[in-house]
Design a protein around this motif. Structure first.
Motif, short mmCIF file in Angstrom:
data_model
loop_
_atom_site.label_atom_id
_atom_site.label_comp_id
_atom_site.label_asym_id
_atom_site.label_seq_id
_atom_site.Cartn_x
_atom_site.Cartn_y
_atom_site.Cartn_z
N LYS A 187 -22.49 -2.26 4.62
CA LYS A 187 -22.39 -1.75 3.25
C LYS A 187 -20.93 -1.75 2.76
N THR A 188 -20.03 -1.33 3.63
CA THR A 188 -18.62 -1.29 3.23
C THR A 188 -18.08 -2.69 2.98
N LEU A 189 -18.47 -3.62 3.82
CA LEU A 189 -18.03 -4.99 3.60
C LEU A 189 -18.61 -5.56 2.30
N ASP A 190 -19.86 -5.19 2.00
CA ASP A 190 -20.44 -5.62 0.73
C ASP A 190 -19.65 -5.03 -0.44
N ASP A 191 -19.25 -3.75 -0.30
CA ASP A 191 -18.45 -3.12 -1.35
C ASP A 191 -17.10 -3.82 -1.49
N LEU A 192 -16.52 -4.18 -0.34
CA LEU A 192 -15.24 -4.89 -0.37
C LEU A 192 -15.36 -6.21 -1.13
N GLY A 193 -16.50 -6.85 -1.01
CA GLY A 193 -16.71 -8.13 -1.68
C GLY A 193 -16.73 -8.03 -3.18
N ARG A 194 -16.82 -6.82 -3.72
CA ARG A 194 -16.81 -6.63 -5.18
C ARG A 194 -15.44 -6.17 -5.69
N GLN A 195 -14.45 -6.15 -4.77
CA GLN A 195 -13.09 -5.79 -5.16
C GLN A 195 -12.31 -7.06 -5.51
N VAL B 118 -10.24 -11.39 0.93
CA VAL B 118 -9.16 -11.63 1.90
C VAL B 118 -8.17 -12.65 1.32
N ARG B 119 -8.69 -13.73 0.78
CA ARG B 119 -7.81 -14.78 0.25
C ARG B 119 -7.01 -14.30 -0.96
N ARG B 120 -7.67 -13.57 -1.84
CA ARG B 120 -6.94 -13.07 -3.02
C ARG B 120 -5.87 -12.08 -2.60
N SER B 121 -6.20 -11.21 -1.65
CA SER B 121 -5.23 -10.23 -1.18
C SER B 121 -4.05 -10.90 -0.51
N ALA B 122 -4.32 -11.99 0.20
CA ALA B 122 -3.26 -12.72 0.90
C ALA B 122 -2.32 -13.43 -0.08
N GLN B 123 -2.73 -13.57 -1.34
CA GLN B 123 -1.86 -14.19 -2.34
C GLN B 123 -0.73 -13.26 -2.78
N ASP B 124 -0.90 -11.96 -2.51
CA ASP B 124 0.12 -10.98 -2.89
C ASP B 124 1.38 -11.21 -2.05
N PRO C 124 -6.92 -16.49 -8.05
CA PRO C 124 -5.66 -17.16 -7.70
C PRO C 124 -5.81 -18.20 -6.60
N TYR C 125 -6.76 -18.01 -5.67
CA TYR C 125 -6.97 -19.02 -4.63
C TYR C 125 -7.57 -20.28 -5.24
N ASN C 126 -8.57 -20.10 -6.09
CA ASN C 126 -9.18 -21.25 -6.75
C ASN C 126 -8.22 -21.92 -7.73
N ALA C 127 -7.30 -21.13 -8.27
CA ALA C 127 -6.32 -21.71 -9.21
C ALA C 127 -5.48 -22.77 -8.52
N ASN C 128 -5.15 -22.55 -7.25
CA ASN C 128 -4.42 -23.59 -6.52
C ASN C 128 -5.24 -24.86 -6.42
N ALA C 129 -6.54 -24.70 -6.17
CA ALA C 129 -7.42 -25.87 -6.09
C ALA C 129 -7.49 -26.59 -7.43
N LEU C 130 -7.51 -25.83 -8.53
CA LEU C 130 -7.51 -26.45 -9.86
C LEU C 130 -6.24 -27.27 -10.08
N ARG C 131 -5.12 -26.73 -9.66
CA ARG C 131 -3.87 -27.49 -9.78
C ARG C 131 -3.97 -28.78 -8.99
N GLY C 132 -4.50 -28.68 -7.78
CA GLY C 132 -4.64 -29.87 -6.95
C GLY C 132 -5.58 -30.89 -7.56
N LEU C 133 -6.67 -30.43 -8.15
CA LEU C 133 -7.61 -31.36 -8.77
C LEU C 133 -6.97 -32.07 -9.96
N ALA C 134 -6.16 -31.33 -10.73
CA ALA C 134 -5.46 -31.96 -11.85
C ALA C 134 -4.53 -33.06 -11.34
N TRP C 135 -3.76 -32.75 -10.32
CA TRP C 135 -2.86 -33.77 -9.76
C TRP C 135 -3.65 -34.95 -9.21
#
Length: 818
Positions: A101-109, A140-146, A253-264
């Motif tokens: 349950k807590t991990l599911d809650d984390l997934g909505r942060q 996890v990935r979004r938090s790691a962008q900080d 922000p993680y997907n934004a990097n992929a968007l930049r890569g797709l543009a290039w």
């Protein structure tokens, strides 16, 4: 954690009293508001080193006390982190349900603070072989962008390679559905590594190899539809804290990097006309503003510009030129300028020339017209005004209202391309209109033959140029009945030098005569030219000598002013309610060696009332307009007011403002026209709902004086036009122009519509009537207009039409006031 609690916990650990350890740890979690702070690291290390049996006891003790932590996600996460650390390597899992349950809650942060050490809980799940849900991986990935996140969190994020993109965004989920095999996954993974400001040779080499494996056409046909989904509402809305209010509207922000890569990546493909179109849309979508955040993701927008600059094709150059007229975000605008300058240098041309040559024809075979044969049907693409129009004829040449079924069935690709072309034409028309409107201060002249090719006879630009006035060898001409003609309709077929005509320097009688000529030929100009406001030096400005107070003491909506200023080529810095200084709004005029300044300051001091949540002022107070040499040191003043001062370096002397009577009349007129536009559009006096004067009623006097006071220059122009237009309206017998108002006689009341603000008073007692126009400003009810772009004119006409037939009004908000 206080040192006393650390010592107490250590004593309990040494005594192997796991119940007391659990008690003190859970109390610490509550006292520390769920954050692992000073001292915890040592305690956690000691707990991790306990024998398995003691840790098993601690697991069960924590499980018994777990309900005491409450429902706060981060508190639960911390308690489970303690639990996971103790349970490392054990079979016991009494809190399995709570953990899920807590991990599911984390997934909505959106993300969690590093201080919560939730990475320990996620790491424990991952190490135990239990798959983290895609939503938790995304956190996890979004938090790691900080930039301030812990190294352990970054390390964990690197281990989480699946899914290849974060869930929650429509484009990313479509991409993952479309790319199940390993080669596509490798391409997406490579795109997600685009974290630099521009691609390196090594990055390009890997991208090219991946593209070659899949096939360039296949890559383009697969990737472009993803980009159309960028910016759509999140498929997995996040539970956000108050300070994260708008992050659901931002890019992951993680997907934004992929968007930049797709543009290039798209820029290493062979040129194709669909690619620049998609990249241009990505740039604009990425620069759309989110309240409290600003542009959604300028880095993605910049990647789109870089990609366009790397594509060697006419459509890519056209898209760069179009974006250069639309983009106002400073860093992206700089990239666009640099890209166009580099292309101009490479071709040995000037910047203005490259912009002219960059305009495509979009398949138009003559000015504003093209025919396409699709089977037995014919499509006709025409540009009768500011919008393209696509119509159809059947096999017999008879017009039909909708796309013929045979075209939908047998020519779907051609139909799709035609519809896309219509959208492209509309976008480019808007961009070229703005570019042409800026040419008055550009001091451009053209050789006659060049001008005909790039303007008058250009299939797209010609639809605008043929509705403007020009001077050929000093003779004013317009285009009518297939030829350039003088005021007396004599044809002009040759010449040497061409300029864009401006009313400054021409006699009023000549200006009126050209207005009559346009009306006689029913030419609607794309913007005000013959009816353009002229701002001549006033006696008051001769007295003040070096500054104009003509547009001082107004209150403007800051963000609307900021956007308008950028569109008109002014530089401005948003005023924040902080201890900081800012320069005035400035427009540099390199062709004249001048810099214009409009002095402004923030208004108010109450956060949340006078500012946005992020602290930027909602409103500005206006002051002087000044002119300086373009290389003069800049002035600045405190954001919330005070005297402007010149920023001097290296012992340099201050530079005085230039006397207004030395400013060329054309420059003075155009700069003051810009400022009049800022006030006329952004003034709080235009808001029909501000009868109460806004916050604390402090703007009531200003709102009344602006909303019903003397007309500014643009409103005077509007009055002159309405004087000619009203007699032709269907409601002419109910309308009269008197002073500052258009009077409209209805069955219930007679109404007075102010020609500047559009505000309405009802006779006989001048009671205020609040009618809020639709976002598009309404539209005139048919009939000829001599120019486009006057939103307030459209508002006034639509209100007049409604009030002339006031017995048919059904809107309850309006009826309650009548």
């Amino acid at each position: 954690m206080h040192s006393s609690r650390v010592r107490l916990l250590r004593r309990h650990i040494a005594a192997q009293d796991m119940d007391r350890v659990a008690d003190e740890a859970m109390k610490a979690l509550v006292d520390n508001q769920a954050y692992w702070t000073g001292g915890w690291e040592e305690v956690l290390r000691e707990l991790r080193e306990l024998p398995a049996e003691r840790r098993r006891e601690l697991v069960h003790s924590v499980a018994e006390r777990f309900p005491s932590v409450g429902d706060e996600t981060e508190s639960r996460c911390n308690a489970l982190t303690l639990y996971a650390l103790a349970a490392d390597g054990l079979d016991d899992d009494p809190l399995a349900a709570e953990r899920r349950k807590t991990l599911d809650d984390l997934g909505r942060q959106y993300s969690l603070w590093s201080a919560t050490l939730f990475d320990l809980l996620a790491e424990a799940e991952w190490a135990a072989g239990r798959v983290l849900s895609p939503a938790v991986v995304a956190v996890v990935r979004r938090s790691a962008q900080d930039r301030y996140c812990l190294d352990e969190l970054v390390s964990l994020a690197k281990k989480l390679t699946e899914p290849v993109l974060n869930v929650g965004e429509a484009w990313a989920e479509r991409a993952m559905r479309d790319t199940a095999d390993a080669d596509w996954q490798a391409l997406l993974a490579h795109a997600a590594t685009a974290t630099a400001s521009k691609p390196t040779a090594r990055w390009d080499k890997r991208a090219t190899a991946l593209v070659d494996t899949l096939g360039p056409d296949r890559v383009r046909e697969t990737v472009l539809p993803w980009l159309t989904l960028v910016g759509r509402p999140r498929t997995l809305p996040l539970d956000l804290r108050a300070y994260e209010a708008n992050l659901n509207n931002a890019y992951d922000p993680y997907n934004a990097n992929a968007l930049r890569g797709l543009a290039w990546l798209l820029s290493v493909l062979p040129p194709h006309p669909d690619t620049p179109r998609a990249l241009g849309a990505l740039v604009e979508t990425s620069l759309k503003k989110v309240a409290g955040l600003g542009p959604r993701n300028p880095k993605v927008a910049n990647a789109g510009v870089i990609a366009l600059a790397r594509i060697d094709s006419e459509p890519a150059l056209a898209e760069l030129a179009r974006l250069a007229t639309r983009v106002t975000y400073k860093n992206t605008a700089k990239l666009l300028d640099s890209a166009l300058e580099e292309r101009a240098v490479a071709l040995g041309l000037g910047r203005e020339e490259i912009e002219e040559l960059a305009v495509p024809t979009y398949g138009l075979t003559e000015v504003g017209r093209a025919e396409y044969r699709l089977g037995e049907a014919t499509a006709l693409l025409e540009v009768p005004g500011s919008k393209a129009l696509l119509t159809w004829r059947n096999a017999t040449g008879k017009p039909v209202r909708s796309v013929p079924a045979s075209v939908r069935r047998d020519h779907p690709d051609e139909l799709t391309e035609l519809k896309a072309a219509v959208k492209d034409v509309d976008k480019m028309l808007s961009a070229q209109t703005e570019r042409l409107d800026r040419q008055f201060l550009a001091r451009r002249t053209w050789p006659y033959a060049t001008w005909r090719e790039r303007y008058l006879d250009h299939p797209l630009v010609g639809t605008l140029a043929r509705r403007l006035l020009w001077t050929v060898d000093g003779v004013t001409v317009g285009h009518a009945d297939g030829e350039l003609r003088t005021l007396t309709d004599d044809p002009v077929r040759t010449g040497h030098e061409v300029r864009l005509w401006h009313p400054v320097g021409h006699e009023p009688a000549e200006i009126v005569a050209w207005r009559d000529w346009l009306e006689r030929h029913e030419i609607t100009q794309p913007f005000k030219q013959a009816h353009r406001e002229v701002y001549l030096l006033t006696d008051a400005e001769r007295t003040t000598a070096t500054y104009s107070n003509r547009f001082a003491a107004h209150f403007l909506r800051q963000h609307q002013f900021h956007s308008l200023a950028a569109v008109r080529g002014w530089r401005n810095k948003l005023r924040l309610c902080v201890d900081d200084e800012a320069p005035p709004a400035t427009r540099e005029l390199p062709q004249w060696g001048l810099r214009a300044e409009y002095w402004i300051e923030g208004d108010g001091e109450e956060y949340g009332i006078d500012t946005t949540d992020s602290g930027s002022y909602l409103r500005l107070r206006t002051d002087q307009v000044r002119f300086y040499p373009i290389d003069a040191p800049h002035n600045s003043a405190h954001c919330y007011g005070g005297e402007y001062g010149m920023w001097l370096r290296d012992g340099s002397d201050p530079v005085d403002p230039l006397p207004l009577d030395t400013i060329p009349p054309l420059v003075l007129s155009e700069v003051l026209r810009d400022v009049d536009l800022f006030v006329g559009v952004a003034s709080v006096g235009n808001d029909p709902t501000w009868q109460d004067g806004g916050p604390d009623g402090r703007f009531r006097e200003y709102w009344t004086s602006y909303g019903f006071g003397d007309l500014n220059q643009s409103a005077e122009t509007r009055r002159l036009l309405l004087d000619r237009l009203v007699p032709r309206l269907a409601i002419a017998d109910r309308c009269t122009l008197e002073g500052r108002f258009l009077h409209v006689k209805g069955e219930r009341h007679t109404y007075k519509i102010h020609l500047g603000s559009g505000n309405i008073l009802m006779t006989p007692d001048d009671r205020y009537l609040c009618i809020v126009p639709k976002s598009n400003g309404g539209s005139p009810q048919g009939g000829y207009l001599p120019y486009e772009g006057d939103r307030m004119l459209a508002v006034i006409l639509s209100k007049a039409m409604m009030l002339a037939d006031d017995t048919e009004i059904t809107d309850p908000t309006i009826l309650s006031q009548l």
